[in-house]
Design a protein around this motif. Structure first.
Motif, PDB file in Angstrom:
ATOM      1  N   GLN A  48      89.657  33.648  99.676  1.00 45.87           N
ATOM      2  CA  GLN A  48      88.536  32.714  99.854  1.00 45.87           C
ATOM      3  C   GLN A  48      88.669  31.896 101.137  1.00 45.87           C
ATOM      4  N   ALA A  49      89.883  31.687 101.594  1.00 43.35           N
ATOM      5  CA  ALA A  49      90.139  30.802 102.738  1.00 43.35           C
ATOM      6  C   ALA A  49      89.424  31.257 104.005  1.00 43.35           C
ATOM      7  N   ASP A  50      89.218  32.544 104.171  1.00 44.70           N
ATOM      8  CA  ASP A  50      88.604  33.070 105.391  1.00 44.70           C
ATOM      9  C   ASP A  50      87.089  33.250 105.295  1.00 44.70           C
ATOM     10  N   ILE A  51      86.514  32.931 104.153  1.00 40.40           N
ATOM     11  CA  ILE A  51      85.076  33.137 103.963  1.00 40.40           C
ATOM     12  C   ILE A  51      84.336  31.857 104.333  1.00 40.40           C
ATOM     13  N   ILE A  52      83.480  31.970 105.354  1.00 40.65           N
ATOM     14  CA  ILE A  52      82.689  30.816 105.814  1.00 40.65           C
ATOM     15  C   ILE A  52      81.239  31.256 105.939  1.00 40.65           C
ATOM     16  N   PRO A  53      80.287  30.534 105.355  1.00 43.41           N
ATOM     17  CA  PRO A  53      80.494  29.370 104.495  1.00 43.41           C
ATOM     18  C   PRO A  53      81.143  29.764 103.164  1.00 43.41           C
ATOM     19  N   THR A  54      81.756  28.795 102.544  1.00 43.02           N
ATOM     20  CA  THR A  54      82.458  28.998 101.281  1.00 43.02           C
ATOM     21  C   THR A  54      81.511  29.585 100.244  1.00 43.02           C
ATOM     22  N   GLN A  55      82.029  30.541  99.463  1.00 43.85           N
ATOM     23  CA  GLN A  55      81.222  31.181  98.428  1.00 43.85           C
ATOM     24  C   GLN A  55      81.710  30.890  97.010  1.00 43.85           C
ATOM     25  N   ASN A  56      82.941  30.433  96.861  1.00 44.11           N
ATOM     26  CA  ASN A  56      83.498  30.157  95.539  1.00 44.11           C
ATOM     27  C   ASN A  56      84.162  28.792  95.523  1.00 44.11           C
ATOM     28  N   PHE A  57      83.874  28.048  94.474  1.00 48.27           N
ATOM     29  CA  PHE A  57      84.342  26.670  94.370  1.00 48.27           C
ATOM     30  C   PHE A  57      84.963  26.382  93.013  1.00 48.27           C
ATOM     31  N   ALA A  58      85.875  25.432  93.004  1.00 46.15           N
ATOM     32  CA  ALA A  58      86.323  24.808  91.765  1.00 46.15           C
ATOM     33  C   ALA A  58      85.313  23.726  91.419  1.00 46.15           C
ATOM     34  N   ILE A  59      85.057  23.561  90.140  1.00 42.09           N
ATOM     35  CA  ILE A  59      84.209  22.478  89.648  1.00 42.09           C
ATOM     36  C   ILE A  59      85.146  21.345  89.252  1.00 42.09           C
ATOM     37  N   ILE A  60      84.901  20.156  89.804  1.00 39.55           N
ATOM     38  CA  ILE A  60      85.805  19.013  89.620  1.00 39.55           C
ATOM     39  C   ILE A  60      85.089  17.887  88.885  1.00 39.55           C
ATOM     40  N   ARG A  61      85.782  17.318  87.903  1.00 39.11           N
ATOM     41  CA  ARG A  61      85.308  16.112  87.222  1.00 39.11           C
ATOM     42  C   ARG A  61      86.504  15.173  87.091  1.00 39.11           C
ATOM     43  N   ASP A  62      86.339  13.952  87.541  1.00 43.22           N
ATOM     44  CA  ASP A  62      87.423  12.956  87.486  1.00 43.22           C
ATOM     45  C   ASP A  62      88.710  13.521  88.101  1.00 43.22           C
ATOM     46  N   ASP A  63      88.561  14.197  89.242  1.00 41.68           N
ATOM     47  CA  ASP A  63      89.678  14.782  89.985  1.00 41.68           C
ATOM     48  C   ASP A  63      90.446  15.856  89.223  1.00 41.68           C
ATOM     49  N   VAL A  64      89.818  16.452  88.213  1.00 41.34           N
ATOM     50  CA  VAL A  64      90.423  17.526  87.421  1.00 41.34           C
ATOM     51  C   VAL A  64      89.533  18.760  87.529  1.00 41.34           C
ATOM     52  N   ILE A  65      90.147  19.920  87.726  1.00 46.58           N
ATOM     53  CA  ILE A  65      89.377  21.170  87.729  1.00 46.58           C
ATOM     54  C   ILE A  65      88.927  21.467  86.311  1.00 46.58           C
ATOM     55  N   VAL A  66      87.628  21.689  86.156  1.00 41.50           N
ATOM     56  CA  VAL A  66      87.065  21.969  84.831  1.00 41.50           C
ATOM     57  C   VAL A  66      86.369  23.323  84.775  1.00 41.50           C
ATOM     58  N   GLY A  67      86.317  24.047  85.907  1.00 39.68           N
ATOM     59  CA  GLY A  67      85.668  25.347  85.908  1.00 39.68           C
ATOM     60  C   GLY A  67      85.561  25.905  87.307  1.00 39.68           C
ATOM     61  N   GLY A  68      84.790  26.967  87.422  1.00 37.11           N
ATOM     62  CA  GLY A  68      84.575  27.614  88.708  1.00 37.11           C
ATOM     63  C   GLY A  68      83.153  28.106  88.836  1.00 37.11           C
ATOM     64  N   ILE A  69      82.684  28.191  90.076  1.00 34.49           N
ATOM     65  CA  ILE A  69      81.330  28.657  90.345  1.00 34.49           C
ATOM     66  C   ILE A  69      81.333  29.357  91.697  1.00 34.49           C
ATOM     67  N   GLY A  70      80.541  30.403  91.804  1.00 31.34           N
ATOM     68  CA  GLY A  70      80.502  31.113  93.072  1.00 31.34           C
ATOM     69  C   GLY A  70      79.364  32.103  93.144  1.00 31.34           C
ATOM     70  N   ILE A  71      79.270  32.715  94.307  1.00 26.16           N
ATOM     71  CA  ILE A  71      78.225  33.706  94.535  1.00 26.16           C
ATOM     72  C   ILE A  71      78.839  34.975  95.116  1.00 26.16           C
ATOM     73  N   ASN A  72      78.129  36.059  94.910  1.00 31.83           N
ATOM     74  CA  ASN A  72      78.393  37.321  95.599  1.00 31.83           C
ATOM     75  C   ASN A  72      77.169  37.622  96.436  1.00 31.83           C
ATOM     76  N   LEU A  73      77.380  37.835  97.727  1.00 34.21           N
ATOM     77  CA  LEU A  73      76.280  38.229  98.593  1.00 34.21           C
ATOM     78  C   LEU A  73      75.967  39.692  98.304  1.00 34.21           C
ATOM     79  N   LEU A  74      74.718  39.981  98.042  1.00 37.97           N
ATOM     80  CA  LEU A  74      74.332  41.353  97.770  1.00 37.97           C
ATOM     81  C   LEU A  74      74.033  42.067  99.084  1.00 37.97           C
ATOM     82  N   GLN A  75      74.066  43.373  99.060  1.00 39.63           N
ATOM     83  CA  GLN A  75      73.993  44.181 100.278  1.00 39.63           C
ATOM     84  C   GLN A  75      72.763  45.083 100.289  1.00 39.63           C
ATOM     85  N   ASP A  76      72.605  45.762 101.419  1.00 38.09           N
ATOM     86  CA  ASP A  76      71.588  46.781 101.611  1.00 38.09           C
ATOM     87  C   ASP A  76      70.201  46.179 101.339  1.00 38.09           C
TER      88      ASP A  76
END
Length: 166
Positions: A48-76
């Motif tokens: 993920q570190a080399d992907i710009i703009p960022t496509q995958n994120f941690a979901i944070i609440r009160d400075d705690v990771i509570v989940g994840g969210i992201g996208i896949n760019l579709l092709q063709d």
């Protein structure tokens, strides 16, 4: 209040812990291994570190990771679409964090990617995820009857869409 942050290598242990929960994995695609190891989490985060703009994120609440969210760019011919995916750690289910995370991600995607549509596919038994999308303005576009095979069983696949209005 929640926010999204790019995954960091120090998040590997909690990512692996959460994704090893069978109740989470049952709502995700099979390309995500189960069990999910810390090594796999580290590889995912490093990629993920080399992907710009960022496509995958941690979901944070009160400075705690509570989940994840992201996208896949579709092709063709689908290149004006992205596919959205998200999960919330089971201890945080039912308190609105997925709804807020999808809202934040939707805004981010339309601001940072040249796309026309965000698509989210939901297994028939995941009614709460469908409600999250509905609350964020997504509409049910189609249902592929018995279109997915998960855990050896065929299920309907609900396809939700939010289209950018020009």
């Amino acid at each position: 209040m929640i926010y999204l942050k790019p995954w960091a290598i120090e998040d590997s242990e909690i990512l692996a812990e959460y994704l090893n929960n069978i109740n989470i994995w049952n709502n995700l695609r099979d390309y995500l291994p189960h069990p999910y190891t810390i090594d796999e989490a580290e590889i995912f985060i490093a990629k993920q570190a080399d992907i710009i703009p960022t496509q995958n994120f941690a979901i944070i609440r009160d400075d705690v990771i509570v989940g994840g969210i992201g996208i896949n760019l579709l092709q063709d011919i689908y290149k004006m679409n992205v596919e959205l995916g998200y999960w919330i750690a089971e201890p945080y289910w039912g308190i609105g964090m997925a709804t807020e995370a999808v809202r934040l991600m939707t805004v981010y995607v339309f601001e940072n990617f040249h796309i026309n549509r965000i698509v989210a596919e939901v297994f028939e038994y995941n009614k709460s995820s469908m409600r999250v999308l509905e609350k964020n303005g997504y509409h049910l576009e189609t249902v592929t009857r018995k279109g997915i095979l998960k855990n050896g069983l065929l299920y309907d696949n609900y396809i939700w869409v939010l289209q950018k209005i020009y």
